[in-house]
Design an enzyme around this catalytic site. Structure first.
Site, mmCIF file in Angstrom:
data_model
loop_
_atom_site.group_PDB
_atom_site.id
_atom_site.type_symbol
_atom_site.label_atom_id
_atom_site.label_comp_id
_atom_site.label_asym_id
_atom_site.label_seq_id
_atom_site.Cartn_x
_atom_site.Cartn_y
_atom_site.Cartn_z
ATOM 1 N N SER A 103 98.790 61.647 20.816
ATOM 2 C CA SER A 103 99.169 62.481 19.682
ATOM 3 C C SER A 103 98.670 63.912 19.861
ATOM 4 C CB SER A 103 98.606 61.893 18.387
ATOM 5 O OG SER A 103 99.256 60.700 18.044
ATOM 6 N N HIS A 143 86.388 68.251 11.110
ATOM 7 C CA HIS A 143 86.445 67.511 12.370
ATOM 8 C C HIS A 143 85.162 67.702 13.180
ATOM 9 C CE1 HIS A 143 90.606 66.759 11.573
ATOM 10 N NE2 HIS A 143 90.965 68.007 11.707
ATOM 11 N N THR A 176 94.672 62.170 9.477
ATOM 12 C CA THR A 176 93.857 63.109 8.724
ATOM 13 C C THR A 176 94.449 63.343 7.345
ATOM 14 O OG1 THR A 176 93.025 64.229 10.701
ATOM 15 C CG2 THR A 176 93.053 65.491 8.666
ATOM 16 N N THR A 177 95.717 63.733 7.299
ATOM 17 C CA THR A 177 96.395 64.012 6.038
ATOM 18 C C THR A 177 96.495 62.758 5.187
ATOM 19 O OG1 THR A 177 97.704 65.675 7.217
ATOM 20 C CG2 THR A 177 98.465 65.033 5.031
#
Length: 316
Positions: free
Chosen positions: A166, A136, A78-79
């Site tokens: 994760s 999301h 995401t980052t």
């Protein structure tokens, strides 16, 4: 009933008793307290601009309190995509990128944490264009104006086995999820059942895969970014219509290599939090048993097998 249906019924019945802080269900999707109903209502009515870039991401991880994680300053896909996209759209402005946290440059649209002064909608509304907005949410909960505006959407997929592992690490390490102390097996069943924050990964993935032919939508894969980051940056530049010079693309590639990103305090919440997640493709093999892998495969085939999504579960 088939043997598979028997197995699936057994799994669905094996719900973990863990309750998220502020847990609620919104239009059939489970959320925790940092995504309250009033925010989800407001996201639907969010004023979209033609210049907006939405990042829809299947990794749904908040950050992790520094006092509960091991000393690993890591980040998520995401980052990674947030930083890449912001740098491409801002012509490789590294001076600002190393001074301002990515979650203020690219706000999390449905997130609300007033203690941290991180309310996604409040950050997004006054931002100058082009805005890069992270979410999301499945398609049914996205801002309604996305359908009519000429904005662009980038969707990042990751193979679901690595993503599940994760997510498990985040659940165990983050107080945001209510100090989850269940086992890997507990979480495995929760994930299959969609009994996790932001709901079913299977439903989310199906909803976005259905939009893959839309010329305003670009689907990227975490594994491809790991395999050849420069190639994916070129894809982003083409999709975003940003013809950056080769030297700028090279500089963005170097800045956004996995090892560089994980040591950057502007991309891993080191100012307040740290993120604990391995970025290795195939890490799922370290937790999945053979039986779990086979059961997961059966679930996947039943839910998404007809879509032929080209996930990579290992890198050769």
């Amino acid at each position: 009933m088939s043997d598979y249906e028997d197995e699936k019924s057994d799994v669905i019945e094996k719900r973990h008793e863990h309750v998220l802080p502020g847990e609620h269900v919104y239009e059939g999707v489970l959320f925790f307290g940092y995504t309250p109903p009033d925010i989800l209502d407001a996201v639907k009515d969010f004023e979209v601009r033609d210049s907006d870039i939405f990042l829809f991401l299947s990794e749904r991880f908040p950050t992790i309190d520094t006092d509960v994680a091991d000393n690993n300053h890591w980040f998520t896909g995401t980052t990674w995509l947030q930083e890449l996209t912001w740098l491409v759209m801002n012509d490789g402005n590294f001076d600002e990128a190393i001074q301002k946290p990515v979650y203020f440059r690219s706000p999390f649209l449905e997130f609300k944490d007033e203690d941290l002064n991180e309310v996604g909608l409040d950050l997004a509304n006054p931002m100058p264009s082009p805005r890069i907005l992270k979410t999301h949410l499945p398609t049914k909960l996205m801002p309604s104006q996305i359908q009519t505006r000429d904005c662009k959407t980038i969707v990042l997929f990751r193979n679901p086995k690595d993503l599940c592992v994760s997510y498990y690490h985040f659940y165990r390490a983050s107080s945001s999820f209510g100090d989850f102390r269940g086992t890997w097996e507990d979480f495995f069943y929760m994930f299959l059942d969609g009994h996790v924050d932001h709901g079913s990964w299977f439903d989310y993935t199906r909803s976005w895969w259905a939009r893959r032919q839309d010329p305003r939508v670009c689907i990227l894969y975490f594994e491809d970014m790991k395999s050849d980051l420069r190639r994916e940056i070129d894809r982003l530049c083409d999709f975003l219509e940003k013809p950056l010079q080769e030297g700028v693309r090279d500089a963005i590639t170097g800045h956004c290599l996995f090892d560089s990103m994980r040591s950057n305090p502007m991309t891993n919440h080191l100012d307040m939090f740290i993120v604990f997640v391995t970025g290795e493709v195939g890490d799922w093999k370290n937790l999945f048993t053979v039986t779990q892998s086979e059961l997961f495969d059966k679930f996947y085939k039943d839910e998404l097998g007809d879509l032929n999504i080209p996930f990579k579960f290992t890198l050769d």
